[in-house]
Enzyme design. Structure first.
Site, PDB file in Angstrom:
ATOM      1  N   ARG A   1       0.823  -1.218   0.000  1.00 22.90           N
ATOM      2  CA  ARG A   1       0.000   0.000   0.000  1.00 22.90           C
ATOM      3  C   ARG A   1       0.855   1.265   0.000  1.00 22.90           C
ATOM      4  NH1 ARG A   1      -5.490   0.094   1.858  1.00 22.90           N
ATOM      5  NH2 ARG A   1      -5.426   2.341   1.680  1.00 22.90           N
ATOM      6  N   LYS A   2       2.179   1.132   0.199  1.00 26.93           N
ATOM      7  CA  LYS A   2       3.036   2.308   0.320  1.00 26.93           C
ATOM      8  C   LYS A   2       3.670   2.675  -1.030  1.00 26.93           C
ATOM      9  CE  LYS A   2       1.562   1.682   4.323  1.00 26.93           C
ATOM     10  NZ  LYS A   2       2.075   1.470   5.639  1.00 26.93           N
ATOM     11  N   LEU A   3       4.506   3.713  -1.070  1.00 27.33           N
ATOM     12  CA  LEU A   3       4.993   4.229  -2.364  1.00 27.33           C
ATOM     13  C   LEU A   3       5.952   3.291  -3.073  1.00 27.33           C
ATOM     14  CD1 LEU A   3       3.992   7.055  -0.976  1.00 27.33           C
ATOM     15  CD2 LEU A   3       5.275   7.941  -2.922  1.00 27.33           C
TER      16      LEU A   3
END
Ligand SMILES: *Cc1c(COP(=O)(O)O)cnc(C)c1O
Length: 376
Positions: free
Chosen positions: A180-182
């Site tokens: 879900r992160k960059l």
């Protein structure tokens, strides 16, 4: 249309295959390479990769000596891991409210939560938006508190021109590489710090307290190396297989950020004319990484109904970040009402935003919102 999709391609697939063919899967050269790339991206002196953001937060709290009897101020509005990590360290999370529009820790609320046991502030850069670090660091200096940054969602974000997690922030900053992160490694995380002594202890503690890393043992010729275990650690190691997948994304970080920011601007412009849907803010001096794009629903508009209407058109959305002090596992420690956290947890809605989202897809989301809100 999913809420997010990791920015993975052939480069990542090839990188993973190369590690498999090399025969060395666990922590080694690729982890070191990822740490170096992160040091360069942040301008940080030290980066220590770990198995998750939560593991990183736990270690960061532990190396600062936080434990039983100590209180750590944490914004209630966050992913539950922020508070869990404080409990894993043996300390007590004390919840603080957030600002109504930035969703970030409200520096004016810190004094209300202060007790003689308060030792640290765990500041979260909410959904990739830098918190008001100047005010928080000033408060911490006056009160004699350590500051740890939960930068899980804020890789690439900037505060007053400086990368979040680089020099000028808290003692330690923690990133996550969850999908879900960059930037993702599947699961994974990293701790950045300017303090070389803390970094050395972090390296020890992520690997059971073993002073000699496996790579050094493997490379040793002649005399077998003597094992030494100066303190009790954990197995919080990242693997080379994971690090190899993260490296190509890290090289494209500027491009990934620019795409997220461009999509955010398009949502901002489209939502400005929609009644009852407030786009997120980007305060002066803060550069948002837009890990998530969260709007606030005003008035009595039903969030559930809106989510159902969008899902009927194949568009996934998500409820807001939680107010941790309202969750069953943490309610017992709640000391007071935190109205802004409670309101945002009920009224926030996340829309799809990820680098691979096309403008045509984004226009579908916007059209669905226009239809669902009956504004055209
Ligand atoms: C994702 C996240 C974490 C935890 O990271 P993991 O890598 O999933 O353990 C912690 N804090 C915040 C604010 C997060 O969004």
């Amino acid at each position: 249309m999913p809420i997010t999709r990791p920015a993975l391609g052939e480069e990542e697939a090839l990188a993973a295959a190369q590690v498999v063919r090399s025969g060395w899967l666990a922590m080694g050269a690729k982890v070191a390479e990822l740490e170096g790339a992160l040091r360069a991206a942040l301008g940080a002196r030290e980066v220590v990769a770990v198995s998750s953001g939560t593991a990183g937060l736990h270690l960061a709290l532990h190396v600062l000596g936080l434990g039983p009897g100590d209180e750590v101020l944490v914004p209630s509005l966050s992913f539950v891991a922020s508070a869990n990590a404080v409990l894993h360290a043996g300390a007590t999370p004390v919840f603080v409210d957030v600002e109504p529009r930035s969703f970030n820790l409200d520096p004016r609320d810190l004094a209300h939560a202060l007790t003689p046991r308060t030792r640290a502030i765990l500041v979260v850069h909410q959904l990739g938006l830098p918190a008001e670090l100047d005010a928080i660091l000033a408060f911490a200096a006056r009160a004699g508190l350590a500051v740890i940054e939960d930068a899980a969602c804020a890789l690439g974000a900037r505060y007053r021109g400086r990368p979040v997690g680089g020099p000028g922030g808290g003692r330690l900053a923690v990133f996550s590489f969850h999908p879900r992160k960059l930037v993702t490694t599947g699961e994974g995380g990293a701790i950045a710090t300017e303090d070389a002594a803390l970094a050395e202890r972090l390296r020890l503690l992520r690997a059971q307290g073993l002073a000699i890393p496996a790579g050094a043992r493997h490379a040793a010729t002649g005399e077998p190396l003597e094992e030494e275990v100066p303190e009790v650690g954990w197995n919080y190691r990242l693997t080379d297989l994971q690090a190899a997948v993260g490296l190509p994304q890290l090289r494209r970080l500027d491009e990934l950020l620019a795409r997220r920011r461009a999509l955010a601007r398009r949502y901002d412009a489209a939502l400005a004319s929609l009644p009852g849907i407030l786009p997120p803010l980007e305060p002066e001096g803060c550069e948002h990484a837009y890990q998530s794009y969260m709007v606030l629903l005003e008035g009595d508009r039903s969030r559930r109904e809106l989510m159902v209407r969008l899902l009927e058109r194949g568009i996934a959305t998500r409820r807001a970040v939680t107010a941790i002090h309202e969750l069953a596992a943490h309610r017992v420690r709640a000391r007071r009402a935190l109205p802004e956290s409670e309101r945002i947890a009920r009224r926030g809605l996340m829309l799809p935003l990820f680098p691979g989202l096309s403008e045509a897809e984004q226009d579908e989301v916007i059209a669905a919102l226009v239809e669902a809100t009956g504004s055209r």
